[in-house]
Motif scaffolding. Structure first.
Motif, PDB file in Angstrom:
ATOM      1  N   THR A  98       0.827  -1.200   0.000  1.00  0.00           N
ATOM      2  CA  THR A  98       0.000   0.000   0.000  1.00  0.00           C
ATOM      3  C   THR A  98       0.861   1.250   0.000  1.00  0.00           C
ATOM      4  O   THR A  98       0.639   2.183  -0.769  1.00  0.00           O
ATOM      5  CB  THR A  98      -0.921   0.008   1.231  1.00  0.00           C
ATOM      6  OG1 THR A  98      -1.730  -1.160   1.216  1.00  0.00           O
ATOM      7  CG2 THR A  98      -1.810   1.232   1.238  1.00  0.00           C
ATOM      8  N   VAL A  99       1.868   1.282   0.875  1.00  0.00           N
ATOM      9  CA  VAL A  99       2.750   2.442   0.961  1.00  0.00           C
ATOM     10  C   VAL A  99       3.529   2.624  -0.335  1.00  0.00           C
ATOM     11  O   VAL A  99       3.691   3.738  -0.828  1.00  0.00           O
ATOM     12  CB  VAL A  99       3.707   2.298   2.154  1.00  0.00           C
ATOM     13  CG1 VAL A  99       4.715   3.439   2.181  1.00  0.00           C
ATOM     14  CG2 VAL A  99       2.924   2.278   3.466  1.00  0.00           C
ATOM     15  N   ALA A 104       4.309   5.568  -5.674  1.00  0.00           N
ATOM     16  CA  ALA A 104       4.225   5.637  -7.130  1.00  0.00           C
ATOM     17  C   ALA A 104       3.187   6.655  -7.578  1.00  0.00           C
ATOM     18  O   ALA A 104       3.391   7.405  -8.541  1.00  0.00           O
ATOM     19  CB  ALA A 104       3.894   4.257  -7.703  1.00  0.00           C
ATOM     20  N   LEU A 105       2.055   6.715  -6.868  1.00  0.00           N
ATOM     21  CA  LEU A 105       1.007   7.672  -7.220  1.00  0.00           C
ATOM     22  C   LEU A 105       1.466   9.106  -6.990  1.00  0.00           C
ATOM     23  O   LEU A 105       1.188  10.003  -7.793  1.00  0.00           O
ATOM     24  CB  LEU A 105      -0.257   7.382  -6.402  1.00  0.00           C
ATOM     25  CG  LEU A 105      -0.972   6.066  -6.722  1.00  0.00           C
ATOM     26  CD1 LEU A 105      -2.086   5.827  -5.722  1.00  0.00           C
ATOM     27  CD2 LEU A 105      -1.541   6.089  -8.134  1.00  0.00           C
ATOM     28  N   ARG A 136      -4.757   5.671  -2.097  1.00  0.00           N
ATOM     29  CA  ARG A 136      -4.530   7.080  -1.776  1.00  0.00           C
ATOM     30  C   ARG A 136      -5.389   7.499  -0.581  1.00  0.00           C
ATOM     31  O   ARG A 136      -4.915   8.143   0.359  1.00  0.00           O
ATOM     32  CB  ARG A 136      -4.843   7.952  -2.986  1.00  0.00           C
ATOM     33  CG  ARG A 136      -4.569   9.436  -2.755  1.00  0.00           C
ATOM     34  CD  ARG A 136      -5.025  10.280  -3.937  1.00  0.00           C
ATOM     35  NE  ARG A 136      -4.188  10.069  -5.111  1.00  0.00           N
ATOM     36  CZ  ARG A 136      -4.579   9.449  -6.212  1.00  0.00           C
ATOM     37  NH1 ARG A 136      -5.808   8.944  -6.276  1.00  0.00           N
ATOM     38  NH2 ARG A 136      -3.778   9.314  -7.232  1.00  0.00           N
ATOM     39  N   THR A 137      -6.645   7.102  -0.611  1.00  0.00           N
ATOM     40  CA  THR A 137      -7.557   7.437   0.488  1.00  0.00           C
ATOM     41  C   THR A 137      -7.124   6.774   1.783  1.00  0.00           C
ATOM     42  O   THR A 137      -7.160   7.395   2.861  1.00  0.00           O
ATOM     43  CB  THR A 137      -8.988   6.997   0.133  1.00  0.00           C
ATOM     44  OG1 THR A 137      -9.383   7.617  -1.093  1.00  0.00           O
ATOM     45  CG2 THR A 137      -9.960   7.378   1.225  1.00  0.00           C
ATOM     46  N   VAL A 138      -6.702   5.515   1.698  1.00  0.00           N
ATOM     47  CA  VAL A 138      -6.288   4.762   2.878  1.00  0.00           C
ATOM     48  C   VAL A 138      -5.119   5.444   3.578  1.00  0.00           C
ATOM     49  O   VAL A 138      -5.154   5.709   4.785  1.00  0.00           O
ATOM     50  CB  VAL A 138      -5.904   3.320   2.484  1.00  0.00           C
ATOM     51  CG1 VAL A 138      -5.105   2.660   3.594  1.00  0.00           C
ATOM     52  CG2 VAL A 138      -7.144   2.505   2.177  1.00  0.00           C
ATOM     53  N   LEU A 143      -2.863   8.629   7.978  1.00  0.00           N
ATOM     54  CA  LEU A 143      -1.930   9.625   8.489  1.00  0.00           C
ATOM     55  C   LEU A 143      -2.678  10.771   9.175  1.00  0.00           C
ATOM     56  O   LEU A 143      -2.224  11.297  10.196  1.00  0.00           O
ATOM     57  CB  LEU A 143      -1.059  10.158   7.350  1.00  0.00           C
ATOM     58  CG  LEU A 143      -0.108   9.146   6.699  1.00  0.00           C
ATOM     59  CD1 LEU A 143       0.651   9.796   5.550  1.00  0.00           C
ATOM     60  CD2 LEU A 143       0.863   8.575   7.715  1.00  0.00           C
ATOM     61  N   GLY A 144      -3.822  11.135   8.607  1.00  0.00           N
ATOM     62  CA  GLY A 144      -4.623  12.191   9.219  1.00  0.00           C
ATOM     63  C   GLY A 144      -5.145  11.794  10.583  1.00  0.00           C
ATOM     64  O   GLY A 144      -5.119  12.594  11.541  1.00  0.00           O
TER      65      GLY A 144
END
Length: 459
Positions: A98-99, A104-105, A136-138, A143-144
């Protein structure tokens, strides 16, 4: 084709690996890298030494977001080593794939089909095209939440540790709680904070958010924005199990320990309620504790082990065999008992493949756990130096469910037992079914399908 680590899988010869295999390999690689970093003298406080096996144990516990430790994090590791531990927990909680895909994104590089498959496997995306946006959402939401948790915890820790150290403690414990790791910078964990209402509220809240599951959170938010977006069956099951356990676990735990003078018995009413709430949440599967599990009743220990095995929701940072799996197993068994051919939940029929996967996960989990307990008993020392049966069983369940709770037995394990616990943590984190699929040989469809038989007695 770009990989989740921003280089070509094909150039490294990794293109032949399935998503399940790649998940297992990346977790293994992260553990090895973490072991080497934690083994460096730079990671240790002056006068402290860590053996390679101890570094391997701590790295595995961090990447597998377990929380068991053979050394004390705060007094053994330097600030550099503590940051390494925190990053390993972060990578283990969100998943290396995921990270990597998020990296890459952010670099605006194209994510290929195989990378999308890897990301979809890691975050349980149902449709291939959803994976990049979902990842991206995950990551951003995680982090938020961790940052918000650190800000909320800051006043309490600043009052205890001062400004700079308090902010650092708040961030460390927020990351550890959200990723359901359970590591603390205090030698006795959170035992000294049993009467702190703020800690007993924010830490469980972070644990709950981390154990809810990213897909569930995204689905609920979409439904709240527009009621035309329906809640999926997975979300309904996850929420039903989550709220059921949130309501019942603290009550049942409190009933079992209410009169135990070594845990709840001698506490004021307010602290009894706070401790019951906290211990009802953390076994699924955070590892923080405000009570000494070595002093609990057998009933309290057994119930805690049940909660550890159930764990959190699928697609979350939590461990265990997952609430969704338990729900499907129970509903399927109940339907069979009632003589119904189909298992129906929320006006939807559960597919045969879902039922078989749930039963496979449950069976494989019990087999691996039983084997781990047996090995711990085989390698146990005789006489006074040996650990008790209940301590080893509790340790094995905690390791396999990636919880991190202990009856003060982890530091007394011998080298062979430490290796068994390491294996249980790794197997529990990547999942029995993922491991079985990852390393199973691919077989061609059989040329002949044999006739069905009902001539087998069950039960």
């Amino acid at each position: 084709m770009n990989s989740v680590f921003s280089f070509r899988l094909r150039n490294l010869g990794l293109g032949r690996f399935s998503p399940a295999q790649l998940i297992a390999l990346t977790f293994g690689a992260a553990i090895l890298a973490g072991t080497l970093l934690l083994w460096l003298p730079l990671s240790h406080e002056p006068g402290q030494t860590v053996t390679f096996l101890q570094a391997l144990f701590m790295a595995t516990s961090a990447v597998c977001v377990t929380g068991l430790g053979v050394v004390d994090v705060g007094s053994t590791f330097s600030p550099f080593g503590e940051v390494v531990m925190m990053l390993l927990v972060q990578f283990g909680g969100l998943g290396l794939i995921t990270v990597g895909t998020m990296t890459a994104l952010l670099l605006r590089r194209r994510v290929g089909v195989r990378s999308r498959l890897n990301a979809a496997q890691q975050v349980n995306a149902s449709r291939l095209g959803e994976a990049p946006q979902l990842v991206r959402t995950v990551v951003l939401s995680a982090l938020g939440i961790e940052l918000a948790g650190a800000l909320l915890l800051s006043p309490d820790f600043i009052a205890r540790e001062g400004l700079g150290r308090g902010l650092y403690f708040a961030l460390f414990h927020s990351v550890s709680a959200f990723n359901n790791a359970g590591f603390s910078l205090y030698p006795t964990g959170l035992l000294g904070l049993i009467g702190d209402p703020w800690i007993n509220l924010i830490i469980p809240l972070l644990i709950i958010l981390g154990g809810t599951g990213f897909l569930v959170q995204v689905n609920v938010l979409a439904w709240l924005r527009d009621r035309r977006n329906q809640l999926s069956t997975n979300t309904r099951i996850s929420l039903a199990m989550m709220f059921f356990l949130l309501l019942t676990a603290p009550v049942l735990f409190g009933m079992m320990e209410w009169n135990n003078p070594a845990t709840l018995g001698n506490l004021p009413l307010e602290q009894k309620l706070l401790a019951s709430w906290f211990q009802g949440i953390t076994p699924r599967t955070a590892g923080f504790n405000t009570l000494d599990y070595a002093q609990m009743t057998f009933a309290g220990l057994f119930y805690s082990m049940l909660l550890m095995l159930i764990g959190g929701n699928s697609g979350s940072t939590a461990g265990g065999i997952k609430t969704n799996t338990v729900f499907v197993m129970v509903v399927s068994a109940w339907s069979l008992i009632r003589g119904r051919k189909d298992a129906v939940v929320f006006d939807r029929r559960l597919g045969t493949d879902i039922i078989l996967r749930a039963m496979s996960v449950g069976l494989l989990s019990l087999v691996m756990l039983a084997l781990g307990i047996l090995l711990l008993l085989v390698f146990n020392r005789h006489g006074r130096d040996g650990l008790q049966f209940i301590q080893l069983v509790f340790e094995a369940v905690s390791a396999f469910a990636t919880v991190g709770l202990s009856m003060n037995a982890t530091t007394h394990l011998n080298s062979a037992q430490e290796l068994v616990i390491i294996a249980l943590m790794f197997l529990g984190r990547i999942g029995p079914l993922t491991l079985a699929v990852a390393f199973a040989q691919r077989e061609l469809p059989p040329p002949v399908r044999f006739p069905e038989t009902s001539d087998v007695l069950i039960g």
